[in-house]
Design a protein around this motif. Structure first.
Motif, PDB file in Angstrom:
ATOM      1  N   ALA A   1       0.840  -1.206   0.000  1.00 10.31           N
ATOM      2  CA  ALA A   1       0.000   0.000   0.000  1.00 10.31           C
ATOM      3  C   ALA A   1       0.867   1.244   0.000  1.00 10.31           C
ATOM      4  CB  ALA A   1      -0.935  -0.009   1.211  1.00 10.31           C
ATOM      5  N   ALA A   2       1.935   1.227   0.796  1.00  9.60           N
ATOM      6  CA  ALA A   2       2.839   2.372   0.850  1.00  9.60           C
ATOM      7  C   ALA A   2       3.544   2.585  -0.490  1.00  9.60           C
ATOM      8  CB  ALA A   2       3.864   2.172   1.965  1.00  9.60           C
ATOM      9  N   TYR A   3       4.011   1.499  -1.106  1.00  8.17           N
ATOM     10  CA  TYR A   3       4.696   1.620  -2.388  1.00  8.17           C
ATOM     11  C   TYR A   3       3.749   2.164  -3.465  1.00  8.17           C
ATOM     12  CZ  TYR A   3       7.783  -1.809  -0.048  1.00  8.17           C
ATOM     13  OH  TYR A   3       8.590  -2.485   0.836  1.00  8.17           O
ATOM     14  N   LEU A   4       2.542   1.618  -3.511  1.00 14.22           N
ATOM     15  CA  LEU A   4       1.581   2.034  -4.533  1.00 14.22           C
ATOM     16  C   LEU A   4       1.123   3.471  -4.316  1.00 14.22           C
ATOM     17  CD1 LEU A   4      -0.497  -1.270  -4.706  1.00 14.22           C
ATOM     18  CD2 LEU A   4       1.036  -0.395  -6.481  1.00 14.22           C
ATOM     19  N   ASP A   5       0.908   3.845  -3.058  1.00 17.93           N
ATOM     20  CA  ASP A   5       0.517   5.230  -2.765  1.00 17.93           C
ATOM     21  C   ASP A   5       1.625   6.200  -3.175  1.00 17.93           C
ATOM     22  OD1 ASP A   5      -1.934   4.454  -1.790  1.00 17.93           O
ATOM     23  OD2 ASP A   5      -1.357   4.580   0.327  1.00 17.93           O
ATOM     24  N   TRP A   6       2.870   5.822  -2.907  1.00 13.46           N
ATOM     25  CA  TRP A   6       3.993   6.689  -3.271  1.00 13.46           C
ATOM     26  C   TRP A   6       4.045   6.875  -4.784  1.00 13.46           C
ATOM     27  CZ3 TRP A   6       8.531   6.666  -6.068  1.00 13.46           C
ATOM     28  CH2 TRP A   6       9.485   7.643  -5.731  1.00 13.46           C
ATOM     29  N   LEU A   7       3.899   5.778  -5.524  1.00 12.34           N
ATOM     30  CA  LEU A   7       3.891   5.878  -6.985  1.00 12.34           C
ATOM     31  C   LEU A   7       2.746   6.748  -7.479  1.00 12.34           C
ATOM     32  CD1 LEU A   7       4.761   2.286  -8.286  1.00 12.34           C
ATOM     33  CD2 LEU A   7       5.889   4.412  -8.962  1.00 12.34           C
ATOM     34  N   ALA A   8       1.583   6.606  -6.842  1.00  9.31           N
ATOM     35  CA  ALA A   8       0.408   7.375  -7.275  1.00  9.31           C
ATOM     36  C   ALA A   8       0.614   8.868  -7.108  1.00  9.31           C
ATOM     37  CB  ALA A   8      -0.820   6.928  -6.494  1.00  9.31           C
ATOM     38  N   GLY A   9       1.500   9.251  -6.202  1.00 15.09           N
ATOM     39  CA  GLY A   9       1.755  10.665  -5.965  1.00 15.09           C
ATOM     40  C   GLY A   9       2.856  11.253  -6.819  1.00 15.09           C
ATOM     41  N   ARG A  10       3.441  10.471  -7.690  1.00 20.48           N
ATOM     42  CA  ARG A  10       4.553  10.954  -8.501  1.00 20.48           C
ATOM     43  C   ARG A  10       4.083  11.511  -9.837  1.00 20.48           C
ATOM     44  NH1 ARG A  10       9.388  11.464  -5.834  1.00 20.48           N
ATOM     45  NH2 ARG A  10      10.147  11.845  -7.969  1.00 20.48           N
ATOM     46  N   ALA A  11       4.618  12.685 -10.198  1.00 21.08           N
ATOM     47  CA  ALA A  11       4.278  13.301 -11.478  1.00 21.08           C
ATOM     48  C   ALA A  11       4.785  12.469 -12.650  1.00 21.08           C
ATOM     49  CB  ALA A  11       4.872  14.711 -11.551  1.00 21.08           C
ATOM     50  N   GLU A  12       5.813  11.645 -12.407  1.00 18.10           N
ATOM     51  CA  GLU A  12       6.369  10.817 -13.485  1.00 18.10           C
ATOM     52  C   GLU A  12       5.485   9.621 -13.822  1.00 18.10           C
ATOM     53  OE1 GLU A  12       9.795  12.403 -10.903  1.00 18.10           O
ATOM     54  OE2 GLU A  12       7.843  11.447 -10.595  1.00 18.10           O
ATOM     55  N   ALA A  13       4.478   9.345 -12.998  1.00 18.70           N
ATOM     56  CA  ALA A  13       3.618   8.176 -13.188  1.00 18.70           C
ATOM     57  C   ALA A  13       2.239   8.585 -13.680  1.00 18.70           C
ATOM     58  CB  ALA A  13       3.486   7.396 -11.890  1.00 18.70           C
ATOM     59  N   VAL A  14       1.738   7.881 -14.666  1.00 19.12           N
ATOM     60  CA  VAL A  14       0.375   8.088 -15.149  1.00 19.12           C
ATOM     61  C   VAL A  14      -0.608   7.749 -14.035  1.00 19.12           C
ATOM     62  CG1 VAL A  14      -1.361   7.205 -16.766  1.00 19.12           C
ATOM     63  CG2 VAL A  14       0.968   7.650 -17.552  1.00 19.12           C
ATOM     64  N   THR A  15      -1.652   8.544 -13.906  1.00 20.63           N
ATOM     65  CA  THR A  15      -2.687   8.270 -12.919  1.00 20.63           C
ATOM     66  C   THR A  15      -3.435   6.991 -13.292  1.00 20.63           C
ATOM     67  OG1 THR A  15      -2.955  10.619 -12.480  1.00 20.63           O
ATOM     68  CG2 THR A  15      -4.753   9.176 -11.797  1.00 20.63           C
ATOM     69  N   GLY A  16      -3.659   6.125 -12.300  1.00 17.36           N
ATOM     70  CA  GLY A  16      -4.418   4.901 -12.551  1.00 17.36           C
ATOM     71  C   GLY A  16      -3.668   3.663 -12.124  1.00 17.36           C
ATOM     72  N   PRO A  17      -4.247   2.491 -12.385  1.00 23.77           N
ATOM     73  CA  PRO A  17      -3.653   1.226 -11.946  1.00 23.77           C
ATOM     74  C   PRO A  17      -2.247   1.006 -12.503  1.00 23.77           C
ATOM     75  CG  PRO A  17      -5.933   0.901 -12.602  1.00 23.77           C
ATOM     76  CD  PRO A  17      -5.562   2.290 -13.019  1.00 23.77           C
ATOM     77  N   VAL A  18      -1.468   0.223 -11.786  1.00 20.71           N
ATOM     78  CA  VAL A  18      -0.069  -0.025 -12.136  1.00 20.71           C
ATOM     79  C   VAL A  18       0.146  -1.485 -12.504  1.00 20.71           C
ATOM     80  CG1 VAL A  18       0.591   1.749 -10.475  1.00 20.71           C
ATOM     81  CG2 VAL A  18       0.707  -0.640  -9.804  1.00 20.71           C
ATOM     82  N   GLY A  19       1.339  -1.765 -12.989  1.00 21.72           N
ATOM     83  CA  GLY A  19       1.774  -3.128 -13.218  1.00 21.72           C
ATOM     84  C   GLY A  19       2.739  -3.551 -12.129  1.00 21.72           C
ATOM     85  N   VAL A  20       2.799  -4.839 -11.878  1.00 26.62           N
ATOM     86  CA  VAL A  20       3.714  -5.387 -10.881  1.00 26.62           C
ATOM     87  C   VAL A  20       4.456  -6.561 -11.507  1.00 26.62           C
ATOM     88  CG1 VAL A  20       3.950  -6.321  -8.550  1.00 26.62           C
ATOM     89  CG2 VAL A  20       2.038  -4.789  -9.070  1.00 26.62           C
ATOM     90  N   SER A  21       5.777  -6.615 -11.261  1.00 21.91           N
ATOM     91  CA  SER A  21       6.561  -7.763 -11.695  1.00 21.91           C
ATOM     92  C   SER A  21       7.431  -8.208 -10.535  1.00 21.91           C
ATOM     93  CB  SER A  21       7.444  -7.410 -12.897  1.00 21.91           C
ATOM     94  OG  SER A  21       8.112  -8.560 -13.384  1.00 21.91           O
ATOM     95  N   GLY A  22       7.508  -9.527 -10.319  1.00 20.93           N
ATOM     96  CA  GLY A  22       8.292 -10.036  -9.202  1.00 20.93           C
ATOM     97  C   GLY A  22       9.059 -11.286  -9.574  1.00 20.93           C
ATOM     98  N   TYR A  23      10.174 -11.498  -8.884  1.00 19.30           N
ATOM     99  CA  TYR A  23      11.111 -12.565  -9.207  1.00 19.30           C
ATOM    100  C   TYR A  23      11.415 -13.380  -7.956  1.00 19.30           C
ATOM    101  CZ  TYR A  23      11.379  -9.592 -13.225  1.00 19.30           C
ATOM    102  OH  TYR A  23      11.017  -8.854 -14.329  1.00 19.30           O
ATOM    103  N   CYS A  24      11.306 -14.723  -8.076  1.00 20.35           N
ATOM    104  CA  CYS A  24      11.591 -15.586  -6.938  1.00 20.35           C
ATOM    105  C   CYS A  24      10.652 -15.196  -5.796  1.00 20.35           C
ATOM    106  CB  CYS A  24      13.072 -15.455  -6.577  1.00 20.35           C
ATOM    107  SG  CYS A  24      13.631 -16.301  -5.102  1.00 20.35           S
ATOM    108  N   LEU A  25      11.181 -14.806  -4.659  1.00 19.50           N
ATOM    109  CA  LEU A  25      10.389 -14.244  -3.560  1.00 19.50           C
ATOM    110  C   LEU A  25       9.434 -13.172  -4.067  1.00 19.50           C
ATOM    111  CD1 LEU A  25       9.914 -13.141  -0.553  1.00 19.50           C
ATOM    112  CD2 LEU A  25      11.996 -11.808  -0.955  1.00 19.50           C
ATOM    113  N   GLY A  26       9.898 -12.331  -4.990  1.00 20.45           N
ATOM    114  CA  GLY A  26       9.096 -11.222  -5.495  1.00 20.45           C
ATOM    115  C   GLY A  26       7.851 -11.638  -6.244  1.00 20.45           C
ATOM    116  N   ALA A  27       7.848 -12.845  -6.828  1.00 20.15           N
ATOM    117  CA  ALA A  27       6.641 -13.327  -7.501  1.00 20.15           C
ATOM    118  C   ALA A  27       5.519 -13.514  -6.487  1.00 20.15           C
ATOM    119  CB  ALA A  27       6.931 -14.629  -8.237  1.00 20.15           C
TER     120      ALA A  27
END
Length: 251
Positions: free
Chosen positions: A111-137
């Motif tokens: 939630a913290a990571y997504l909220d931070w991204l949502a507040g960035r001017a460099e990011a388009v407003t709206g849903p995001v993509g997620v990619s994870g590897y090993c543990l990250g999946a």
């Protein structure tokens, strides 16, 4: 080639500040956002390089140190190249860190990571993509389940423990997921055996989740990571093609 700007940033969470790497096209425009989850070895040049490649493809990318409760990256010091002889000592230190990433903890942090991204001017407003590897999946799948309104697409590569018998197994959130999912499983991977792949696909199918699972024949667990002896260049390029196609459709 698109110029990329990459910086170190701090993400406020309920349990302190998470250090992270932030990369985006250096063009002053907003781009579709991606949350990239590290493998168990942690935030390091291999991961920042992967973030830069996503940024070159037109994405704004955040790579958090998910072990931030234990210090800034590198939480566990690594050799330049990770071979089989290095793994026992490394995992002796890493496994306890992984154990602290319960489903509830991941829900809070994501939630913290997504909220931070949502507040960035460099990011388009709206849903995001997620990619994870090993543990990250596992973290990617949990994030899609905990935040269905914020995640449009999620992918996991050589994931571990995605559909276990544990009461907080990620696959149990299937009925909450609205994102399109993709999984690129490693062949003969003891951390994600065929019965878990089958259990995951069954749960997602029954929940009506749009998804696809592939087993990368001959590829070992960790096949995307060029700083390890498990790297498989052909499988890694297949992962890039599939991941960028997924984000191109969904974001």
């Amino acid at each position: 080639m698109t110029a990329v700007r990459g910086t170190s940033v701090g993400i406020p969470t309920q349990d302190g500040t998470a250090d992270a790497y932030f990369a985006h096209p250096d063009d002053g425009a907003a781009h579709p956002a991606v949350l990239l989850y590290m493998d168990a070895f942690g935030l390091r040049p291999q991961l920042t390089g992967m973030a830069d490649r996503l940024a070159e493809a037109g994405h704004t990318v955040l790579v958090p140190n998910v072990f931030h409760r234990h210090g800034s990256a590198p939480v566990v010091p690594l050799p330049e190249f990770i071979g089989d002889a290095d793994r026992p000592a490394l995992f002796e230190r890493i496994v306890p860190l992984m154990g602290g990433l319960t489903s509830d903890v991941v829900a809070r942090d994501s939630a913290a990571y997504l909220d931070w991204l949502a507040g960035r001017a460099e990011a388009v407003t709206g849903p995001v993509g997620v990619s994870g590897y090993c543990l990250g999946a596992r973290l990617a799948l949990l994030t899609a389940g905990h935040h269905p309104d914020m995640v449009a697409a999620a992918a996991g590569f050589h994931g571990a423990g995605l559909a276990t018998d544990a009461p907080d197994s990620p696959h149990l959130l299937a009925d909450r997921i609205t994102a399109e999912l993709y999984f690129g499983h490693a062949d003969n991977d003891p951390s994600m055996p065929p019965e878990q792949i089958e259990r995951l696909d069954k749960a997602l199918t029954e929940a009506g989740v749009q998804h696809r699972s592939d087993v990368y024949a001959g590829a070992e667990h960790g096949y995307t990571m060029a700083d390890t002896n498990r790297y498989d260049a052909e499988a890694a390029e297949r992962h890039w093609t599939t991941l960028l196609e997924l984000f191109g459709r969904a974001l």
